[in-house]
Design a protein around this motif. Sequence first.
Motif, PDB file in Angstrom:
ATOM      1  N   LYS A  72       0.894  -1.318   0.028  1.00 13.60           N
ATOM      2  CA  LYS A  72      -0.073   0.012   0.074  1.00 13.60           C
ATOM      3  C   LYS A  72       0.851   1.421   0.001  1.00 13.60           C
ATOM      4  O   LYS A  72       1.665   1.640   0.985  1.00 13.60           O
ATOM      5  CB  LYS A  72      -0.866   0.166   1.435  1.00 13.60           C
ATOM      6  N   THR A  73       0.857   2.015  -1.049  1.00 11.06           N
ATOM      7  CA  THR A  73       1.651   3.315  -1.175  1.00 11.06           C
ATOM      8  C   THR A  73       0.862   4.234  -0.892  1.00 11.06           C
ATOM      9  O   THR A  73      -0.093   4.832  -1.762  1.00 11.06           O
ATOM     10  CB  THR A  73       2.414   3.254  -2.614  1.00 11.06           C
ATOM     11  N   LYS A  74       1.223   5.214  -0.078  1.00  6.83           N
ATOM     12  CA  LYS A  74       0.402   6.268   0.301  1.00  6.83           C
ATOM     13  C   LYS A  74       1.028   7.543  -0.070  1.00  6.83           C
ATOM     14  O   LYS A  74       1.867   8.081   0.614  1.00  6.83           O
ATOM     15  CB  LYS A  74       0.138   6.403   1.826  1.00  6.83           C
ATOM     16  N   MET A  75       1.017   7.962  -1.361  1.00  2.00           N
ATOM     17  CA  MET A  75       1.724   9.357  -1.773  1.00  2.00           C
ATOM     18  C   MET A  75       0.987  10.396  -1.395  1.00  2.00           C
ATOM     19  O   MET A  75      -0.150  10.539  -0.747  1.00  2.00           O
ATOM     20  CB  MET A  75       1.596   9.113  -3.450  1.00  2.00           C
ATOM     21  N   LEU A  76       1.879  11.586  -1.166  1.00  2.00           N
ATOM     22  CA  LEU A  76       1.396  12.684  -0.665  1.00  2.00           C
ATOM     23  C   LEU A  76       0.743  12.794   0.916  1.00  2.00           C
ATOM     24  O   LEU A  76      -0.078  13.097   1.081  1.00  2.00           O
ATOM     25  CB  LEU A  76       0.292  13.476  -1.560  1.00  2.00           C
ATOM     26  N   HIS A  77       1.228  11.868   1.686  1.00  2.00           N
ATOM     27  CA  HIS A  77       1.005  11.715   2.857  1.00  2.00           C
ATOM     28  C   HIS A  77       2.166  12.203   3.793  1.00  2.00           C
ATOM     29  O   HIS A  77       3.411  11.361   3.545  1.00  2.00           O
ATOM     30  CB  HIS A  77       0.797  10.076   3.288  1.00  2.00           C
TER      31      HIS A  77
END
Length: 442
Positions: A72-77
Amino acid sequence: MKIAVIGCTHAGTAAITNAAKLYPEAEITVYERNDNISFLSCGIALYVGGVVKDPKGLFYCSPEILAEMGVKTKMLHDVLEVDTDGKKLKVKNLQTNEVFEDTFDKLIITTGSWPIVPGIEGIDLENIVLSKNYSHSNTIIEKSKEAKNIVVVGAGYIGVELVEAFQVNGKNVTLIDSMDRILSKYLDKEFTDMAEKALSDNGIKLALGQTVVKFEGKNGRVSKVITDKGEYEADLVILCIGFRPNTELFKGQLDMLPNGAIIVDEYMQTSKKDVFAAGDSATVIYNPTGKREYIPLATNAVRMGTLVARNLVKPTTKYIGTQGTSGIKIYDYNIASTGLTESAAKAQGIDALAVTVKDSYRPEFMPTYDEATLKVVYEKDSRRILGAQIISKADLTQSINTMSVCIQNRMTIDELAFVDFFFQPHYNKPWNLLNIAGLNAK
């Protein structure tokens, strides 16, 4: 097993991809505050100079690739808080401003580093930019199109590569550094003299031994850089002063060096159980001295990230340390170094000697036989090899990888004299340059 990863450049990408393969049942979540991952910042000058046409080639991973691996890649976090004891994170979604909590069983800190920004008068003027990530590289390219006079502050690898790229693109370029030599961390004076001459011969103005004290501007945009010894016109200023670890989140929770680099053991574990760190946010074991030091290099990062994954569940693969091996091309010169320079060894109080070899890299009966300069630094009493540097127009930089292995294995300068190296007239002489260094030291 629930794995949380903070940051996804070199160390983070290596840790995540290896952990996904090793622990297919694990739930891996990565938090990245930027909108991209795995950018090769060492390619910025090549991109700026037009050698690399398509910047996509400077990325070697993506959220899509990680998703295929079940990550699970949470970009702009942005991770706002970390409780290493309670194993909790507080995270902000930078797109929605939502703030939420997450938990973890294992935490991997790969937050990297950030350029040093000095508190100099005028630092907030427009067209004073940094050089670290993909966004910076695009900003530099865009702003440099209109710039005539470009000043680069900081004569490390990035600064030196950038001034050459700008000069090749027809700009008036000035390189400023408070040290009296370029690349002083990596090379001794006889090597930097040659590199500096190459820069000067190509029209680059060197303002060495000078400290920037002020930036002046017109209409909110930088127009002049003022040092303690001179003034330089500037339409664009690139700051390449150095890097600091991005570790504010962990102050007071983890053991660190004074500069904020997180101290890790031989298995990449921090001072807290189940919390690991790698890359530019962490220390390395520097083999020439045996000390824990801060050496932010992409090579160190990918090795350390890989080791984190292997050691997450139990310690299996020990870190064997680093020599800080690196290289650079400056116009026609191919340059590389590993370990301690002679000046660095003496500054650390080590009783060191050095041997320098200047010789044609291959037999003189060949059509060309450029001269190479090799220097090997060794400890006086033990005669253990501590470092090496090479400069030549022919690309002999791989010999410094060989010297890195020698330092890694604690070889002596006398053993180097009789190491078995091949001979072929296209490439070298019957006595390899490394052999000659060992023989001359005898």
